[in-house]
Design a protein around this motif. Structure first.
Motif, PDB file in Angstrom:
ATOM      1  N   ASN A  47      34.639  91.808 -34.056  1.00  0.00           N
ATOM      2  CA  ASN A  47      34.627  90.345 -34.080  1.00  0.00           C
ATOM      3  C   ASN A  47      34.701  89.857 -32.640  1.00  0.00           C
ATOM      4  O   ASN A  47      35.781  89.789 -32.053  1.00  0.00           O
ATOM      5  N   LEU A  48      33.543  89.563 -32.067  1.00  0.00           N
ATOM      6  CA  LEU A  48      33.482  89.169 -30.662  1.00  0.00           C
ATOM      7  C   LEU A  48      34.219  87.868 -30.401  1.00  0.00           C
ATOM      8  O   LEU A  48      34.915  87.722 -29.391  1.00  0.00           O
ATOM      9  N   TYR A  49      34.089  86.904 -31.327  1.00  0.00           N
ATOM     10  CA  TYR A  49      34.719  85.600 -31.104  1.00  0.00           C
ATOM     11  C   TYR A  49      36.245  85.690 -31.178  1.00  0.00           C
ATOM     12  O   TYR A  49      36.947  84.989 -30.456  1.00  0.00           O
ATOM     13  N   ILE A 100      37.303  86.868 -27.831  1.00  0.00           N
ATOM     14  CA  ILE A 100      37.261  85.818 -26.816  1.00  0.00           C
ATOM     15  C   ILE A 100      38.402  84.826 -26.999  1.00  0.00           C
ATOM     16  O   ILE A 100      39.125  84.491 -26.056  1.00  0.00           O
ATOM     17  N   ASN A 148      24.351  83.529 -25.912  1.00  0.00           N
ATOM     18  CA  ASN A 148      23.630  84.419 -26.826  1.00  0.00           C
ATOM     19  C   ASN A 148      22.134  84.417 -26.555  1.00  0.00           C
ATOM     20  O   ASN A 148      21.478  85.468 -26.526  1.00  0.00           O
ATOM     21  N   LEU A 195      28.541  79.097 -26.129  1.00  0.00           N
ATOM     22  CA  LEU A 195      28.400  80.420 -26.736  1.00  0.00           C
ATOM     23  C   LEU A 195      26.976  80.660 -27.226  1.00  0.00           C
ATOM     24  O   LEU A 195      26.424  81.761 -27.080  1.00  0.00           O
ATOM     25  N   SER A 244      24.935  93.491 -30.508  1.00  0.00           N
ATOM     26  CA  SER A 244      24.896  92.103 -30.948  1.00  0.00           C
ATOM     27  C   SER A 244      26.316  91.545 -30.887  1.00  0.00           C
ATOM     28  O   SER A 244      27.241  92.223 -30.430  1.00  0.00           O
ATOM     29  N   ASP A 245      26.475  90.304 -31.357  1.00  0.00           N
ATOM     30  CA  ASP A 245      27.813  89.713 -31.351  1.00  0.00           C
ATOM     31  C   ASP A 245      28.685  90.263 -32.478  1.00  0.00           C
ATOM     32  O   ASP A 245      29.860  89.912 -32.572  1.00  0.00           O
ATOM     33  N   LYS A 246      28.125  91.168 -33.324  1.00  0.00           N
ATOM     34  CA  LYS A 246      28.882  91.711 -34.444  1.00  0.00           C
ATOM     35  C   LYS A 246      29.037  93.224 -34.407  1.00  0.00           C
ATOM     36  O   LYS A 246      29.951  93.766 -35.021  1.00  0.00           O
TER      37      LYS A 246
END
Length: 259
Positions: free
Chosen positions: A88-90, A93, A18, A14, A58-60
């Motif tokens: 919440n990208l994670y 996933i 990124n 991950l 971004s990831d957020k």
């Protein structure tokens, strides 16, 4: 020891994704290319003009600035100062790409919309034969939506017979529109707006699984900005309306007719 190693490998993968993404996105012009590709592709699909001043991912969160939308016939236009979507990208996933609970908040700042429309007589007759309208259940898509300092102006023409048949022309503008939608076990909705001639609109309601549980609306000192009809020379009436609705315990809520 296998599980910690798998978890560590996943974290490293991950992090690598990124690093690669942000290198391509910012250092090699990927952001500008994607922004132009997105607006051009969507605009062609819906036959509209779309421009986007800036785009940050971004990831957020996703952050959009200076959004412009206009249909090819110029009947609908929309300008938005900014839109921010936090997510919440994670979680997306690790839940195997399930969207439920992923989006935390959606913030829409200073949208300005214009809507022009003429109702045709064929459409008004056909509307009575349309099916039932079902309110979608929004609770699983996001936790909070807020629209701040919005405005909308409308130009409507409606065929209407009072004494003589003619078009009823209405112009109105709502400003200082503030909308909040909160999702928990139910969906709570709050809407406030000011009318062009000093009136106000207030609405509070809640939806339970897409069904109306509570609705309270109040319109105070409403006078349209402009209204004319062959049988109406000078419209000076002021509209004040207060209404409320609650589903009785054990009752089945009526289905709303389609607009």
């Amino acid at each position: 020891m296998r599980r910690p190693r798998k978890f560590l490998s996943l974290i490293l993968i991950l992090l690598l994704i990124n690093v690669i993404f942000f290198s391509v996105w910012y250092a090699f012009g990927g952001r500008d290319w994607f922004r132009n590709y997105l607006t051009d592709t969507v605009g062609k699909l819906i036959d509209a003009e779309i421009t986007l001043g800036d785009l940050h991912i971004s990831d957020k969160q996703i952050y959009l600035q200076d959004i412009h939308f206009a249909t090819s016939d110029s009947l609908i236009s929309l300008d938005v100062e900014s839109v921010r979507v936090r997510y919440n990208l994670y979680k997306f996933i690790f839940s195997r790409f399930k969207i439920s609970g992923v989006v935390g908040s959606i913030e829409i700042i200073k949208p300005e919309a214009h809507f022009s429309y003429r109702v045709e007589q064929k459409e008004s007759r056909a509307s009575s034969s349309r099916g039932e309208f079902e309110i979608p259940d929004l609770s699983g898509y996001f936790k909070r939506l807020s629209l701040v300092q919005g405005s909308i102006s409308t130009d409507l023409a409606i065929p209407l017979k009072i004494v003589n048949m003619g078009d009823l022309y209405i112009e109105e503008k709502l400003s200082d529109i503030n909308l909040t939608v909160r999702n928990s076990s139910v969906t709570n909705i709050s809407l406030k707006a000011k009318t062009s001639m000093g009136g106000s609109i207030n609405f509070e309601g809640s939806l339970d699984d897409g069904r109306i549980d509570l609705a309270e609306a109040e319109i105070t000192s409403f006078r349209p900005l402009y209204i004319v009809h062959p049988d109406i020379r000078d419209f000076r009436s002021e509209i004040n309306v207060s209404a409320s609705y609650r589903v009785p315990l054990g009752a089945v809520e009526p289905v709303l007719p389609s607009p």
